[in-house]
Design an enzyme around this catalytic site. Sequence first.
Site, PDB file in Angstrom:
ATOM      1  N   HIS B 155      27.489  25.481  42.008  1.00  0.00           N
ATOM      2  CA  HIS B 155      27.966  26.570  41.162  1.00  0.00           C
ATOM      3  C   HIS B 155      28.920  26.054  40.079  1.00  0.00           C
ATOM      4  CE1 HIS B 155      28.898  30.896  40.620  1.00  0.00           C
ATOM      5  NE2 HIS B 155      30.035  30.432  40.164  1.00  0.00           N
ATOM      6  N   HIS B 201      26.044  37.406  40.038  1.00  0.00           N
ATOM      7  CA  HIS B 201      26.851  37.569  41.246  1.00  0.00           C
ATOM      8  C   HIS B 201      25.900  37.905  42.383  1.00  0.00           C
ATOM      9  CE1 HIS B 201      31.315  38.217  42.253  1.00  0.00           C
ATOM     10  NE2 HIS B 201      31.123  37.028  41.780  1.00  0.00           N
TER      11      HIS B 201
END
Lengths: 80, 879
Positions: B155, B201
């Site tokens: 990430h 998300h």
Amino acid sequence: MVKAHVTVHLKPGISDPEGNNTLKALQLLGFDGVVAAHTTRVWTIELATKSKDKAKEQVDAMCRRLLTNPVIHDYTIKVE
Amino acid sequence: MHSASVRRNKGDKLTKKANQQRKVAVAKVAAKGPARTVPLAGKRPARKPFKQSIIKKVKAAAPAKAGKTASKPAGKATAGAPTWERHVKKQDVGFPLRTFDLDAMSDDELVACSKAMGIRLSLAEMHSARGYFQSKGRDPTDVEMEALGQAWSEHCCYKSSKPILKKYVYGIAEEQLICREDAGVLPFDGDWYYSPKLESHNHPSAIEPYGGAATGIGGVIRDVVCMGAQPVALLDPLFFGPLDTPLDKLPPGVKHPRFLLSGVIEGIRDYGNRVGIPTVAGGITFHPGYTGNCLVNVGCVGILHKDALTHSKAGGVGDVFVYLGNPTGRDGIHGVAFASEELSEASEEASRSAVQVGDAILKEPLIHVTLELIADKLVTGCKDFGGGGLSCVAGELAYDAGFGCEIQLDAVPLKVPTMAPWEIWVSESQERMMVTAKPAQVERILQIAKKWDVPAAVVGKVIKEKVNRVRYKGTKVLEFDLSFSTGGPVYDRPMKAPTINRQDWLTFEQPKDLSQTLLWMLAHPNVMSKEWVIRQYDHEVRANTVLKPLQGVIGSEGPGDAAVLKPVPTSKKGLALSSDVNPNYCLRDPFWGAASAVDETVRNLAAVGARLSSILDNLNFGNPEKPERMWELSESARGLGTMARALNIPFASGNISLYNQGPTGPIPPTPTVMGCGILSNFEHATTMDLKKAGDKLYLVGHTYRDLGGSLYLESMKKSKGERVPQTDPEILAVSADLVVTAIEKGLVRAAHDCSEGGIAVALAEMAFAGKLGAKADLAPLGAFGDERNLQPGPMRSDHKLFSESNSRWIVEVPAAKEQAFLALFDKPVVKGLCYPLGEVVREPTVTIVDGSKPLIQVGVEACRAAWRDAMPKLMGVSA
């Protein structure tokens, strides 16, 4: 039929904006000596089972999966 | 992880239970492990003769009876017991702090340690961490291990995707960008810039849809704010499993798509509406591949004056770090690490703590504080706390400016006073912003924060050394060379390409009643009205919204192509936003699927009268360690890059979300594209509803046999075969420009792009949104054959009707302006691109024929009812 009462409250130290604003408002209305206000949520869940133990187990799973966030909440379950 | 972290907090009620458990565990380990001496005691003696002590320790640690070298799996002897814990030492410093003797750990123990800590570093990564600390002659602390876990997560450091991005999408039309940091910044009009950002998300939303989606909005808003921009619009491309999935078909641990969708919508609604930013565009796509791992992509656009532009880096040595916003809590710990692995049955409960808890009521004033500080020129740099928390934000602010930083962890405002230093360092709590400022400005900064009732504190300073140094209560708990922690690993992962047959022509009968097929398409989840969702969002707050998501006659609206805003009071320019991707194409052909997403974005923007200014990509893919997924990622990136380069359009910003893979398998490749377009005058903004009986209808763009992944094939229950739509960026660019020019010249009353369901669906939507009828004849289409698919002869009527060829619009042209409109297309590249289709009629019926052959005849009310009622039915609410 079993009734389960679930009480969910915020862990100590977790911010409680609703409680804090209630505190502010109470003080503004002149209630002397109010030092803290906390919010709790209560659910009453009815289950079509006879076993209290089984009901409690199920409701506990509900708490973990839906009703609470383990990071910020504590909860208690009472069955009747 | 929490129980491990909070141990040794004497007298802390919260952690009593954890302590007890922990004591038992420690006792067990102590019984088994070697005698523990803790010589460090808060200070770090320079253990220069370190190498020798390593050897010693290794010998002591290795089970003597086995007589094996330390690299052999020492853990095997004690089958499954957490033997790595033997090599962890608690430091007697008055607060929870551990050091890790990595040298003494076997490979198995390193892996077990990484796993148990939840930092998810691979063995090779643990080895390079070990090498680093060996060179420093000391053992890492838990703060350092956790920080590495974050900094080196997929990430944060894009370790799998970087080579691909470099190859295909970096460096395209970059001269058009003002800058690209936390969000992109591009010119809007004169002294005004716009700043867009798109991110995902996904994992948090699959676990806790409400909090996950809400904090997704929070995060993307902060990215835009920290550039100095006032957020003006939000958009949300969402992807779920089918709403009618039977409950008993769901694998354990997977939440029902209806539950997820409701939660996500509520999260976006509550956060977006409360913070006062309109949610103007987006989309919801359904596919069985998202059942185990829904996707929540969130986009935000802000507007800033050029003087307000603030960079995400510190100004200079001596600047101080000022922390603004929410106190740090235990929520969102390990968020990025958790986002960098597949979801499993156990994720639901085990990963709850990785999801942040949002507070929109604090975000609103935080936006004001940040923008006021920037307007008053009190800050030198600004960056939001995103994935990775304090750990990433402090290091990057300093490192990007060529400096280092020194942070005092005990100065950080906390929600829970007993948090361990590593928790403070890596928490991803929401609503936090970090600014750097000259020390002289601190007093005013704190005053402004106080005025808005936002917590603030000075937490550190910028130093000359390129080092990240963290202290807690006087003890140094972390020290990294910034080049080490920010220089994460990069992997060139293997790929495996399946063969794609782009000429797998199917033979099937044309259905008898094509009107029924059209009604089925209008009620299809990917076409149906999302009014049930759209009406929950405030799309008008701030009063800048010119074109809303639903357009047309009030009470009979249809789906708009793009939203249009008028964001700057002194400028007539309009800002158009749209987002697109069709997973059905991408699943069959990731290259053309990604190219089609760009194509659709261009035509959606052109349909409202806007010229594409920038695109943003959010690459949602499965596990990159699987060669097939890696290939999908690579092909999609190639598709996006090819289109962007040909169109000469920059990527304003991008985001990658990998490991989107749940118990139901990997998601379809989903390269979400968001497009920002600019209208020369917002008054030109054109809606999609038919406006006047007697007007002429034209189709702009060629129709080919593009049925792969189409709704038409799905209606035939065919999951394979045919070819997905391809696109020619040159034709796209010229025709989009001409559509916009025609709109600017007032030659077009309505425009709508053809996408899912082709001409039939587009025309039906235009008709019911305008409460008018349409008559169309498809005879002129495909007359010259279809040179692209190598099929001779005229196209079949049903193919013309439902083909999903790219780069097409249906436009309504007033009869008096027909000549002027056609004259526009009388030039190279687009000659013959404009097909007369028919006209708008008063009678509310859609009639489509192919020469003498009737194809469709259906009332517009029936069309709208099918389209409008589908979602309430699926959600189990009354229409």
